[in-house]
Design a protein around this motif. Structure first.
Motif, PDB file in Angstrom:
ATOM      1  N   ASN A  33      41.548  41.250  33.603  1.00  0.00           N
ATOM      2  CA  ASN A  33      41.313  42.213  34.724  1.00  0.00           C
ATOM      3  C   ASN A  33      40.491  43.574  34.000  1.00  0.00           C
ATOM      4  OD1 ASN A  33      41.702  43.983  36.839  1.00  0.00           O
ATOM      5  ND2 ASN A  33      43.827  44.813  36.058  1.00  0.00           N
ATOM      6  N   PHE A  34      39.122  43.106  34.103  1.00  0.00           N
ATOM      7  CA  PHE A  34      38.048  43.944  33.150  1.00  0.00           C
ATOM      8  C   PHE A  34      37.412  44.853  34.033  1.00  0.00           C
ATOM      9  CE2 PHE A  34      35.532  40.481  34.758  1.00  0.00           C
ATOM     10  CZ  PHE A  34      34.249  40.956  34.915  1.00  0.00           C
ATOM     11  N   GLY A  35      37.525  44.820  35.350  1.00  0.00           N
ATOM     12  CA  GLY A  35      36.725  45.445  36.190  1.00  0.00           C
ATOM     13  C   GLY A  35      36.648  46.924  36.187  1.00  0.00           C
ATOM     14  N   ASN A  36      35.614  47.593  36.830  1.00  0.00           N
ATOM     15  CA  ASN A  36      35.678  49.345  36.675  1.00  0.00           C
ATOM     16  C   ASN A  36      36.720  49.498  37.987  1.00  0.00           C
ATOM     17  OD1 ASN A  36      35.110  51.915  37.071  1.00  0.00           O
ATOM     18  ND2 ASN A  36      32.910  51.683  36.385  1.00  0.00           N
ATOM     19  N   SER A  40      35.680  49.984  43.885  1.00  0.00           N
ATOM     20  CA  SER A  40      36.743  49.533  44.816  1.00  0.00           C
ATOM     21  C   SER A  40      36.240  48.464  45.722  1.00  0.00           C
ATOM     22  CB  SER A  40      37.485  50.505  45.451  1.00  0.00           C
ATOM     23  OG  SER A  40      36.636  51.563  46.183  1.00  0.00           O
ATOM     24  N   SER A  41      34.915  48.111  45.862  1.00  0.00           N
ATOM     25  CA  SER A  41      34.280  47.190  46.856  1.00  0.00           C
ATOM     26  C   SER A  41      34.402  45.972  46.661  1.00  0.00           C
ATOM     27  CB  SER A  41      32.931  47.746  47.254  1.00  0.00           C
ATOM     28  OG  SER A  41      32.080  47.300  45.872  1.00  0.00           O
ATOM     29  N   HIS A  42      34.771  45.429  45.418  1.00  0.00           N
ATOM     30  CA  HIS A  42      35.184  44.008  45.136  1.00  0.00           C
ATOM     31  C   HIS A  42      36.233  43.677  44.386  1.00  0.00           C
ATOM     32  CE1 HIS A  42      33.788  45.089  41.156  1.00  0.00           C
ATOM     33  NE2 HIS A  42      32.714  45.449  41.523  1.00  0.00           N
ATOM     34  N   ALA A  43      36.703  42.611  44.397  1.00  0.00           N
ATOM     35  CA  ALA A  43      38.039  42.063  43.719  1.00  0.00           C
ATOM     36  C   ALA A  43      38.412  42.564  42.310  1.00  0.00           C
ATOM     37  CB  ALA A  43      38.278  40.667  43.909  1.00  0.00           C
ATOM     38  N   ALA A  47      41.497  45.049  41.385  1.00  0.00           N
ATOM     39  CA  ALA A  47      42.464  44.525  40.608  1.00  0.00           C
ATOM     40  C   ALA A  47      42.556  45.783  39.640  1.00  0.00           C
ATOM     41  CB  ALA A  47      42.154  43.235  40.029  1.00  0.00           C
ATOM     42  N   ALA A  48      41.486  46.230  39.030  1.00  0.00           N
ATOM     43  CA  ALA A  48      41.752  47.144  37.917  1.00  0.00           C
ATOM     44  C   ALA A  48      42.320  48.401  38.639  1.00  0.00           C
ATOM     45  CB  ALA A  48      40.227  47.670  37.077  1.00  0.00           C
ATOM     46  N   ARG A  49      42.010  48.888  39.558  1.00  0.00           N
ATOM     47  CA  ARG A  49      42.447  50.062  40.334  1.00  0.00           C
ATOM     48  C   ARG A  49      44.028  49.953  40.632  1.00  0.00           C
ATOM     49  NH1 ARG A  49      40.692  55.259  40.227  1.00  0.00           N
ATOM     50  NH2 ARG A  49      42.054  56.323  41.728  1.00  0.00           N
ATOM     51  N   ARG A  50      44.314  48.726  40.875  1.00  0.00           N
ATOM     52  CA  ARG A  50      46.028  48.451  40.887  1.00  0.00           C
ATOM     53  C   ARG A  50      46.626  48.823  39.460  1.00  0.00           C
ATOM     54  NH1 ARG A  50      44.240  44.418  44.809  1.00  0.00           N
ATOM     55  NH2 ARG A  50      44.382  42.927  43.112  1.00  0.00           N
ATOM     56  N   SER A  51      45.932  48.362  38.507  1.00  0.00           N
ATOM     57  CA  SER A  51      46.570  48.418  37.170  1.00  0.00           C
ATOM     58  C   SER A  51      46.548  50.022  36.808  1.00  0.00           C
ATOM     59  CB  SER A  51      45.657  47.502  36.200  1.00  0.00           C
ATOM     60  OG  SER A  51      45.667  46.282  36.148  1.00  0.00           O
TER      61      SER A  51
END
Length: 389
Positions: A33-36, A40-43, A47-51
């Motif tokens: 779960n490495f995303g920025n 929030s426009s992509h999965a 996912a990172a935002r949810r974490s």
């Protein structure tokens, strides 16, 4: 290979719990779960935002706050700076008055002195003989122009526990804001910000078996519009702290706080038992003195002064990891400002050690530590040269 010394310096930092490390690893690497969190426009970003938001809920739950009241920072030092500077600068006018104490962490004291240089009046309260700041002392120091009171929950050197609810009531009746540095208290004291009259509270993950470099500031309703950001560049965290959020560190802090809640009763009982075991074994050491209140304190931290005979701290440190002063003083090797405020002279301060117990301390560690301490007293020269001022 040299055997690792026993670790009795949990107040300086804690090892990251293996369960927390696992959560951290789940946010690193391409298949993790490495995303920025801001993307929030992509999965990946979602996912990172949810974490991040899950961790915010975990932190809030442990301290009785609402998730939206938790602002991520790099640690308690930044949180303290944001609280003190943010409140004074948000006023838009010079001057004003703040109250703190002579035994705060340097992250508060140095910030207060910087504000003092810019024209803010600062009162530094002297602790009582027990190492405590009373609500009465705060009440007597309040002025018409007092904007903020900043006091720690648990003293980082002594382990003494201030009566923050009582202090908060006095401050609330006056109308000023109350900031509390809770870096040493979270996970060790049952904090309830839903009921406590506290406006700002600082936290750090690495004191609670989380990673270094991540912390948070609780911002209550009364402080929401009275706080100015110190880091700009994107308006993250409700405009209070800009910068790309470190998902792996934040998720780990959330996991660490959740674990602290789950283990609170069991861990506290264990530490109480180990502390008593240690003190009983040291009871025969001549001139040994416990600094600070014997009752209004957490069981995890002990400040011990060896006022008689010899004491060889240098030899002891080879086998036992402890603090001869707090981490915030260690760079200058100066006598502890906390001990000096309690009335110790530099020699007594130099003959004082801080032992702090934690999650991974065992009975055999306590027994061995007691043996080493007693041996260092018995074999040391009559005067420890390292204590000279």
């Amino acid at each position: 290979m040299n055997k690792r010394p026993l670790y009795f310096d949990y107040a300086a930092t804690t090892p990251v719990d293996e369960r927390v490390i696992q959560v951290m690893l789940e946010c690193l690497g391409f298949n993790a779960n490495f995303g920025n969190p801001a993307s929030s426009s992509h999965a990946f970003g979602q996912a990172a935002r949810r974490s991040v938001e899950h961790a915010r809920q975990q932190v809030a739950q442990l301290v009785g706050a609402q998730p939206e009241q938790i602002v991520w920072t790099s640690g308690a030092t930044e949180s303290n700076n944001l609280a003190l500077k943010g409140v004074l600068q948000a006023r838009g006018v010079e001057g004003g008055h703040i109250i703190t104490s002579q035994i705060e962490h340097k992250a508060v004291l140095d910030t207060a002195r910087q504000l003092q240089e810019s024209g803010v009046a600062v009162t530094y309260l002297l602790p009582d003989a027990q190492g405590l700041i009373s609500a009465q002392a705060v009440s007597e120091a309040l002025r018409d122009d007092t904007i903020l009171v900043s006091l720690m929950l648990v003293n980082n050197e002594l382990g003494t526990l201030n009566d923050i609810p009582a202090i908060g009531q006095v401050v609330r009746e006056h109308g000023a804001l109350l900031h509390v540095d809770a870096a040493q208290g979270v996970g060790k004291v049952a904090i309830d910000l839903e009921r406590w009259p506290v406006d700002l509270m600082s936290f750090s993950a690495h004191k609670v078996y989380g990673p270094k470099g991540i912390g948070a500031l609780y911002v209550g309703a009364r402080a929401q519009r009275r706080l100015q950001a110190q880091i700009h560049g994107g308006g993250h965290e409700g405009g209070l702290r800009s910068g790309t959020l470190a998902t792996h560190q934040i998720a780990a802090m959330g996991a660490a706080f959740a674990l602290a809640g789950e283990l609170f009763d069991e861990e506290t009982a264990t530490i109480v038992r180990l502390r008593q075991r240690l003190l009983e074994q040291l009871a025969g050491v001549a001139g040994l003195r416990l600094n600070g209140s014997a009752t209004q304190r957490i069981p995890h931290t002990l400040s011990l002064t060896f006022s008689e005979g010899g004491f060889d701290a240098a030899a002891l440190s080879a086998s036992l990891a402890f603090s001869a002063t707090s981490a915030c003083n260690s760079a200058s090797n100066a006598p502890s400002h906390v001990l000096l405020a309690l009335g110790h002279d530099p020699l007594q301060a130099g003959r004082t050690i801080r032992l702090s117990l934690g999650r991974f301390t065992r009975e055999e560690d306590v027994d061995r530590a007691a043996q080493l301490i007693k041996a260092s007293c018995a074999t040391a020269p009559a005067f420890w040269a390292g204590a000279q001022s």
